[in-house]
Scaffold this motif. Sequence first.
Motif, PDB file in Angstrom:
ATOM      1  N   VAL A   2       0.774  -1.156  -0.337  1.00  0.00           N
ATOM      2  CA  VAL A   2      -0.048  -0.012  -0.050  1.00  0.00           C
ATOM      3  C   VAL A   2       0.618   1.155  -0.547  1.00  0.00           C
ATOM      4  O   VAL A   2       1.837   0.679   0.554  1.00  0.00           O
ATOM      5  CB  VAL A   2      -0.467   0.032   1.364  1.00  0.00           C
ATOM      6  CG1 VAL A   2      -1.954  -0.914   1.033  1.00  0.00           C
ATOM      7  CG2 VAL A   2      -0.280   0.439   2.292  1.00  0.00           C
ATOM      8  N   ASN A  44      -4.265   1.268  -1.715  1.00  0.00           N
ATOM      9  CA  ASN A  44      -3.867  -0.201  -2.418  1.00  0.00           C
ATOM     10  C   ASN A  44      -4.363  -0.556  -3.696  1.00  0.00           C
ATOM     11  O   ASN A  44      -5.515   0.305  -4.305  1.00  0.00           O
ATOM     12  CB  ASN A  44      -5.294  -1.528  -1.342  1.00  0.00           C
ATOM     13  CG  ASN A  44      -4.860  -2.493  -2.295  1.00  0.00           C
ATOM     14  OD1 ASN A  44      -4.716  -2.830  -3.357  1.00  0.00           O
ATOM     15  ND2 ASN A  44      -5.059  -3.396  -0.867  1.00  0.00           N
ATOM     16  N   ALA A  46      -3.964  -2.166  -6.032  1.00  0.00           N
ATOM     17  CA  ALA A  46      -4.906  -3.300  -6.639  1.00  0.00           C
ATOM     18  C   ALA A  46      -5.869  -3.385  -6.595  1.00  0.00           C
ATOM     19  O   ALA A  46      -6.922  -4.015  -7.709  1.00  0.00           O
ATOM     20  CB  ALA A  46      -4.105  -4.654  -5.951  1.00  0.00           C
ATOM     21  N   THR A  47      -6.772  -2.236  -5.427  1.00  0.00           N
ATOM     22  CA  THR A  47      -8.375  -2.216  -5.370  1.00  0.00           C
ATOM     23  C   THR A  47      -8.432  -0.936  -5.621  1.00  0.00           C
ATOM     24  O   THR A  47      -9.343  -0.794  -6.203  1.00  0.00           O
ATOM     25  CB  THR A  47      -8.425  -2.823  -4.339  1.00  0.00           C
ATOM     26  OG1 THR A  47      -8.528  -1.923  -2.796  1.00  0.00           O
ATOM     27  CG2 THR A  47      -8.742  -4.064  -4.322  1.00  0.00           C
ATOM     28  N   GLY A  48      -7.699  -0.093  -5.843  1.00  0.00           N
ATOM     29  CA  GLY A  48      -7.845   1.482  -5.463  1.00  0.00           C
ATOM     30  C   GLY A  48      -8.485   1.669  -4.678  1.00  0.00           C
ATOM     31  O   GLY A  48      -9.216   2.582  -4.086  1.00  0.00           O
ATOM     32  N   THR A  49      -8.730   1.142  -3.788  1.00  0.00           N
ATOM     33  CA  THR A  49      -8.932   1.803  -2.187  1.00  0.00           C
ATOM     34  C   THR A  49      -8.586   2.252  -1.193  1.00  0.00           C
ATOM     35  O   THR A  49      -7.201   2.087  -0.877  1.00  0.00           O
ATOM     36  CB  THR A  49     -10.385   0.648  -1.043  1.00  0.00           C
ATOM     37  OG1 THR A  49      -9.031  -0.494  -1.220  1.00  0.00           O
ATOM     38  CG2 THR A  49     -11.557   0.216  -2.454  1.00  0.00           C
ATOM     39  N   ARG A  51      -8.002   3.045   2.474  1.00  0.00           N
ATOM     40  CA  ARG A  51      -8.171   3.254   3.966  1.00  0.00           C
ATOM     41  C   ARG A  51      -7.966   4.204   4.702  1.00  0.00           C
ATOM     42  O   ARG A  51      -6.421   3.852   4.930  1.00  0.00           O
ATOM     43  CB  ARG A  51      -7.556   1.475   4.971  1.00  0.00           C
ATOM     44  CG  ARG A  51      -9.161   0.471   4.176  1.00  0.00           C
ATOM     45  CD  ARG A  51      -9.765   0.055   4.560  1.00  0.00           C
ATOM     46  NE  ARG A  51      -9.986  -1.468   4.021  1.00  0.00           N
ATOM     47  CZ  ARG A  51     -11.346  -1.763   3.434  1.00  0.00           C
ATOM     48  NH1 ARG A  51     -12.064  -0.705   4.120  1.00  0.00           N
ATOM     49  NH2 ARG A  51     -11.137  -2.672   3.142  1.00  0.00           N
ATOM     50  N   THR A  73      -6.906  -5.077   8.829  1.00  0.00           N
ATOM     51  CA  THR A  73      -7.919  -5.294   7.127  1.00  0.00           C
ATOM     52  C   THR A  73      -7.297  -7.030   6.353  1.00  0.00           C
ATOM     53  O   THR A  73      -7.956  -6.995   6.049  1.00  0.00           O
ATOM     54  CB  THR A  73      -7.318  -3.745   6.453  1.00  0.00           C
ATOM     55  OG1 THR A  73      -7.279  -2.367   7.251  1.00  0.00           O
ATOM     56  CG2 THR A  73      -7.936  -3.670   4.861  1.00  0.00           C
ATOM     57  N   TYR A  74      -5.611  -6.089   6.784  1.00  0.00           N
ATOM     58  CA  TYR A  74      -5.136  -7.212   5.638  1.00  0.00           C
ATOM     59  C   TYR A  74      -4.377  -8.525   7.425  1.00  0.00           C
ATOM     60  O   TYR A  74      -3.827  -8.626   7.824  1.00  0.00           O
ATOM     61  CB  TYR A  74      -4.182  -7.678   5.436  1.00  0.00           C
ATOM     62  CG  TYR A  74      -4.467  -6.565   4.403  1.00  0.00           C
ATOM     63  CD1 TYR A  74      -4.918  -6.679   2.379  1.00  0.00           C
ATOM     64  CD2 TYR A  74      -4.402  -4.609   4.648  1.00  0.00           C
ATOM     65  CE1 TYR A  74      -5.714  -5.959   1.970  1.00  0.00           C
ATOM     66  CE2 TYR A  74      -4.046  -3.460   4.119  1.00  0.00           C
ATOM     67  CZ  TYR A  74      -5.181  -4.455   2.231  1.00  0.00           C
ATOM     68  OH  TYR A  74      -4.744  -3.317   1.979  1.00  0.00           O
ATOM     69  N   PRO A 158     -13.817   3.339  -6.740  1.00  0.00           N
ATOM     70  CA  PRO A 158     -11.193   3.629  -5.577  1.00  0.00           C
ATOM     71  C   PRO A 158     -10.888   4.875  -6.982  1.00  0.00           C
ATOM     72  O   PRO A 158     -11.382   4.401  -8.699  1.00  0.00           O
ATOM     73  CB  PRO A 158     -11.775   2.439  -6.388  1.00  0.00           C
ATOM     74  CG  PRO A 158     -12.792   1.908  -7.861  1.00  0.00           C
ATOM     75  CD  PRO A 158     -13.457   2.621  -7.257  1.00  0.00           C
ATOM     76  N   LEU A 160      -7.857   3.888  -8.672  1.00  0.00           N
ATOM     77  CA  LEU A 160      -7.175   3.544  -9.772  1.00  0.00           C
ATOM     78  C   LEU A 160      -6.235   4.185 -10.495  1.00  0.00           C
ATOM     79  O   LEU A 160      -7.074   4.568 -11.427  1.00  0.00           O
ATOM     80  CB  LEU A 160      -8.282   2.571 -11.108  1.00  0.00           C
ATOM     81  CG  LEU A 160      -8.953   1.567 -10.064  1.00  0.00           C
ATOM     82  CD1 LEU A 160      -9.901   0.786 -11.249  1.00  0.00           C
ATOM     83  CD2 LEU A 160      -8.137   0.698  -9.073  1.00  0.00           C
TER      84      LEU A 160
END
Length: 189
Positions: A2, A44, A46-49, A51, A73-74, A158, A160
Amino acid sequence: MVLADERDIHLLPKVGAAWMPKGSQEEVMTPGQNEKHSRAGALNLATGTIRHCLGPRKNNALLRDRLTVRDRTYPAHQVSRIDVVVDNDKMHKAKAVGQWLATHPRLALLWLPTYCPRANPIERAFGDGHDTGTRNHKRKRLRDVIGDVERHLHANGPWLYKLSRLYQEPEVTAAVERIAAEAQAQRAA
């Protein structure tokens, strides 16, 4: 992996260019004494999120809170290692952060080159939030400005972003691998 960053949210508006009809002038409020709150987040890729967490000050306690959010989260049974890419802010190198990382061995900080904000896509996401939520705003309470920035993050994600071409350079890849190997050797020692 991240990509992380921190940003202050100020009550006093960030003044900037804005469209308005010809012959009119938009008034920018100055509600008096400035207040600020800080936001720390991680993107992140990969997901575009994103946190994030909020705190009264941009300091190493806020960073440790954000790392705790990453850790939760992970879950360990799903992700064995979490690399958090950060800039060279002194809070990232604080003794308390080092102690926190020592007790959470699956998290590791990776450093961006000095003065290279374009290499971190979360800078653009946070910048978009500030341009939309804090530029020329007319809010009188800091919590309303924070709410605007929060709504912007939720409504427009997201995030991206493609990585900068900087990450595709062989020298950068080699440097990242070297840094990761050094960090692994240091943790093993």
